[in-house]
Design an enzyme around this catalytic site. Structure first.
Site, short mmCIF file in Angstrom:
data_model
loop_
_atom_site.label_atom_id
_atom_site.label_comp_id
_atom_site.label_asym_id
_atom_site.label_seq_id
_atom_site.Cartn_x
_atom_site.Cartn_y
_atom_site.Cartn_z
N ASP A 98 13.29 -3.49 -1.23
CA ASP A 98 13.05 -4.18 -0.16
C ASP A 98 12.52 -3.56 1.26
O ASP A 98 12.78 -3.82 2.42
CB ASP A 98 14.42 -4.50 0.33
N GLU A 120 14.13 -4.46 -8.91
CA GLU A 120 15.25 -4.55 -8.18
C GLU A 120 15.47 -5.81 -7.33
O GLU A 120 15.81 -5.70 -6.05
CB GLU A 120 15.35 -3.37 -7.26
N GLU A 134 15.67 -4.89 5.76
CA GLU A 134 15.65 -4.99 4.28
C GLU A 134 16.07 -6.44 3.82
O GLU A 134 15.36 -6.90 2.79
CB GLU A 134 16.31 -3.91 3.58
N HIS A 214 20.53 6.84 7.25
CA HIS A 214 18.94 6.70 7.82
C HIS A 214 18.92 5.17 8.20
O HIS A 214 17.99 4.92 8.76
CB HIS A 214 18.04 7.02 6.81
N ARG A 216 18.47 1.61 9.82
CA ARG A 216 17.93 1.16 11.20
C ARG A 216 19.07 0.36 11.76
O ARG A 216 19.31 0.58 13.21
CB ARG A 216 16.81 0.28 11.05
N HIS A 247 17.46 13.01 7.19
CA HIS A 247 16.27 12.28 6.96
C HIS A 247 15.18 12.63 7.92
O HIS A 247 15.76 12.90 9.16
CB HIS A 247 16.62 10.74 7.07
C1 UD1 Z 1 12.22 3.29 5.18
C2 UD1 Z 1 12.49 1.83 4.89
C3 UD1 Z 1 14.10 1.83 4.24
C4 UD1 Z 1 14.16 2.76 3.11
C5 UD1 Z 1 14.06 4.20 3.71
C6 UD1 Z 1 14.21 5.01 2.55
C7 UD1 Z 1 11.54 0.03 5.69
C8 UD1 Z 1 11.62 -0.82 7.32
N1 UD1 Z 1 12.57 0.82 6.02
O1 UD1 Z 1 13.25 3.56 6.19
O2 UD1 Z 1 14.22 0.44 3.82
O3 UD1 Z 1 15.85 2.71 2.79
O4 UD1 Z 1 12.69 4.24 4.14
O5 UD1 Z 1 14.29 6.59 3.16
O6 UD1 Z 1 10.55 -0.02 4.95
N2 UD1 Z 1 9.21 10.06 8.75
C9 UD1 Z 1 8.45 11.49 8.50
N3 UD1 Z 1 8.39 11.92 7.22
C10 UD1 Z 1 8.45 10.96 6.16
C11 UD1 Z 1 9.28 9.80 6.11
C12 UD1 Z 1 9.55 9.18 7.52
O7 UD1 Z 1 8.13 12.00 9.45
O8 UD1 Z 1 8.11 11.41 4.93
C13 UD1 Z 1 9.56 9.70 9.99
C14 UD1 Z 1 8.37 9.19 10.73
O9 UD1 Z 1 8.63 9.36 12.06
C15 UD1 Z 1 8.45 7.75 10.66
C16 UD1 Z 1 9.80 7.38 10.68
O10 UD1 Z 1 10.63 8.37 9.97
O11 UD1 Z 1 7.74 6.89 11.37
C17 UD1 Z 1 10.65 6.11 10.03
O12 UD1 Z 1 9.97 5.97 8.61
P1 UD1 Z 1 10.06 4.37 8.13
O13 UD1 Z 1 9.31 4.34 6.61
O14 UD1 Z 1 9.52 3.30 9.14
O15 UD1 Z 1 11.50 4.13 8.06
P2 UD1 Z 1 12.78 4.69 7.24
O16 UD1 Z 1 13.87 4.74 7.97
O17 UD1 Z 1 12.39 6.02 6.67
N1 UDP Z 2 17.13 12.02 -1.99
C1 UDP Z 2 16.44 13.08 -2.34
N2 UDP Z 2 16.44 13.94 -1.19
C2 UDP Z 2 17.44 13.84 -0.43
C3 UDP Z 2 18.14 12.67 -0.14
C4 UDP Z 2 17.98 11.90 -0.99
O1 UDP Z 2 15.76 12.93 -3.28
O2 UDP Z 2 17.34 14.72 0.55
C5 UDP Z 2 17.02 10.72 -2.96
C6 UDP Z 2 18.30 10.29 -3.68
O3 UDP Z 2 18.69 10.97 -4.93
C7 UDP Z 2 17.84 8.63 -4.09
C8 UDP Z 2 16.72 8.41 -3.03
O4 UDP Z 2 16.48 9.86 -2.52
O5 UDP Z 2 17.70 8.52 -5.11
C9 UDP Z 2 17.37 7.54 -1.75
O6 UDP Z 2 16.70 7.51 -0.71
P1 UDP Z 2 17.01 6.93 0.55
O7 UDP Z 2 18.41 7.27 0.82
O8 UDP Z 2 15.84 7.59 1.75
O9 UDP Z 2 16.65 5.41 0.50
P2 UDP Z 2 17.42 4.25 0.26
O10 UDP Z 2 17.93 4.22 -1.33
O11 UDP Z 2 18.59 4.04 1.04
O12 UDP Z 2 16.29 3.16 0.39
#
Ligand code: UD1
Ligand code: UDP
Length: 372
Positions: A98, A120, A134, A214, A216, A247
């Site tokens: 999602d 999923e 999501e 993490h 939003r 995160h």
């Molecule tokens: C995203 C997804 C969320 C998912 C989560 C898993 C959306 C809107 N959100 O949220 O559904 O549960 O990923 O973790 O699709 N960033 C880094 N490096 C990375 C990743 C993120 O620096 O490898 C930072 C960046 O500043 C980036 C910010 O995190 O702009 C937000 O990333 P984004 O993918 O927009 O949202 P998440 O909160 O990670």
């Molecule tokens: N995970 C990981 N490293 C971490 C934290 C989580 O590999 O430091 C894995 C965790 O086992 C799970 C996935 O990342 O499989 C979950 O990711 P996240 O919580 O970012 O996203 P969500 O599942 O909520 O979309």
């Protein structure tokens, strides 16, 4: 024989983890020509997963920017995918979950009348604003998709209630396949010997409380409340070590580091790669999280989960009793965590339940159905 052209499209850490075993299964089949397109909505956290599972994407849109807005991510991915879909011209695009990547991946395929498969499918919280964005993403994907791979009967029922009836396949959640695969690699390569040296705090005999967060919809006050709760738990339960891989989203890191740094038994660490995280989860006593994937994995490792959200679409774990929905108010998080840390009967009951999310054979089922 003409091979079916399948494109897996993903961008974040959890999508990569859940797609890794599906990709393996598809690569084994002679009748499927599978390619990978990463949007790289995540960069470092995605690359950790690609490295571990040796995934080499054919396409990489590299869209991540620091603190990107939903508008930036959405438009960057949409434009990037136009070219990729044009060039590869897949018969099927497969998206997972999602995220923005999943929704836009499906939308871009729809614009080219390419069939969409959704892994999923069917999760619903019934609150359009939580999880945000999501819940809306997955509802919209269900309208666009041709095949719907659901993890549970409840998810299939959710789709049915929305009139989505054709091509709904209940297959389980591939995160369990990824988890089992990773546990076997850790064992086979004796990786625990390395991890014990890297993170001795997890092996010192104290109970580990593992934390991730993490979402939003929790930015701002709810996140502060979560951090205040962790600070209080650390001070009142000096016999536990809290380990929190933080995160990379700046909206998460700011309150977490401001409120929780310099507390003796709170360890703020960088996101761990998948095998290290799985190993740490297996060594933990309980897990406090708002993560979807972690809620699904923890029952397979016998770890009770406290879900720090007001609503969850993963109600199966709550109903089975392996997880408790504790919300984001600090008094409730403190109360429920303290109870679980002191009530052995409750702990034993929560840690001995079967996993409702999968049996480790989901990827095989998906690859079979996709190759028909
Ligand atoms: C995203 C997804 C969320 C998912 C989560 C898993 C959306 C809107 N959100 O949220 O559904 O549960 O990923 O973790 O699709 N960033 C880094 N490096 C990375 C990743 C993120 O620096 O490898 C930072 C960046 O500043 C980036 C910010 O995190 O702009 C937000 O990333 P984004 O993918 O927009 O949202 P998440 O909160 O990670
Ligand atoms: N995970 C990981 N490293 C971490 C934290 C989580 O590999 O430091 C894995 C965790 O086992 C799970 C996935 O990342 O499989 C979950 O990711 P996240 O919580 O970012 O996203 P969500 O599942 O909520 O979309």
């Amino acid at each position: 024989m003409t091979k079916k052209k399948v494109l897996l499209c993903f961008g974040t850490r959890p999508e990569a983890i859940k797609f890794a075993p599906i990709l393996r299964e598809m690569q084994r089949r002679d009748d499927t020509a599978v390619k990978v397109c990463v949007t790289a909505q995540h960069r470092e956290m995605l690359d950790q997963v690609l490295d571990f599972f040796s995934i080499r994407p054919e396409y990489d849109l590299d869209v991540m920017r620091p603190n990107q807005s939903l508008y930036d991510t959405t438009s960057g991915i949409l434009k990037g995918l136009e070219k990729v879909y044009q060039e590869f011209a897949p018969d099927h695009v497969v998206v997972q979950g999602d995220t923005t990547t999943a929704f836009v991946g499906a939308l871009a395929a729809f614009y080219k009348k390419i069939r969409v498969a959704h892994v999923e499918a069917g999760l619903r919280s019934s609150d359009l604003y939580s999880p945000f964005p999501e819940e809306a993403n997955r509802i919209l994907i269900s309208r666009l998709a041709n095949d719907h791979f659901t993890p549970t009967q409840k998810a299939s029922d959710n789709l049915k209630a929305e009139g989505v009836i054709d091509n709904v396949h209940m297959v389980g959640n591939s995160v369990i396949d990824a988890l089992f695969l990773t546990l076997s690699i850790i064992k086979e390569k004796r990786l625990d010997n390395i991890y014990e040296k890297e993170l001795p705090i997890a092996c010192g005999g104290k109970r580990i409380v593992l934390v991730t967060g993490h979402r939003r919809e929790s930015f701002g006050e709810p996140f502060k409340q979560i951090c205040y709760a962790l600070r209080e738990i650390a001070s009142s339960a000096s016999d536990v070590e809290i380990i929190y891989p933080v995160h990379l989203n700046p909206n998460v890191r700011k309150p977490v580091f401001e409120i929780l740094k310099d507390i003796k038994n709170v360890h703020l660490i960088e996101p761990l790669d998948y095998p290290r995280f799985v190993w740490l989860m297996s060594r933990s006593h309980i897990v406090l999280t708002d993560s979807g994937g972690v809620q699904e994995e923890a029952p397979s490792l016998g770890k009770p989960v406290l879900v720090m959200r007001d609503v969850t679409e993963r109600t199966e774990g709550i109903e089975a009793g392996s997880a408790i929905l504790v919300g984001t108010r600090s008094d409730k998080i403190i109360g429920d965590t303290s109870r679980l840390l002191s009530d052995n009967f409750l702990y034993e009951r929560m840690s001995k339940l079967a996993n409702p999310y999968g049996d480790g054979k989901t990827s095989m089922r998906i690859a079979d159905i996709m190759s028909r």
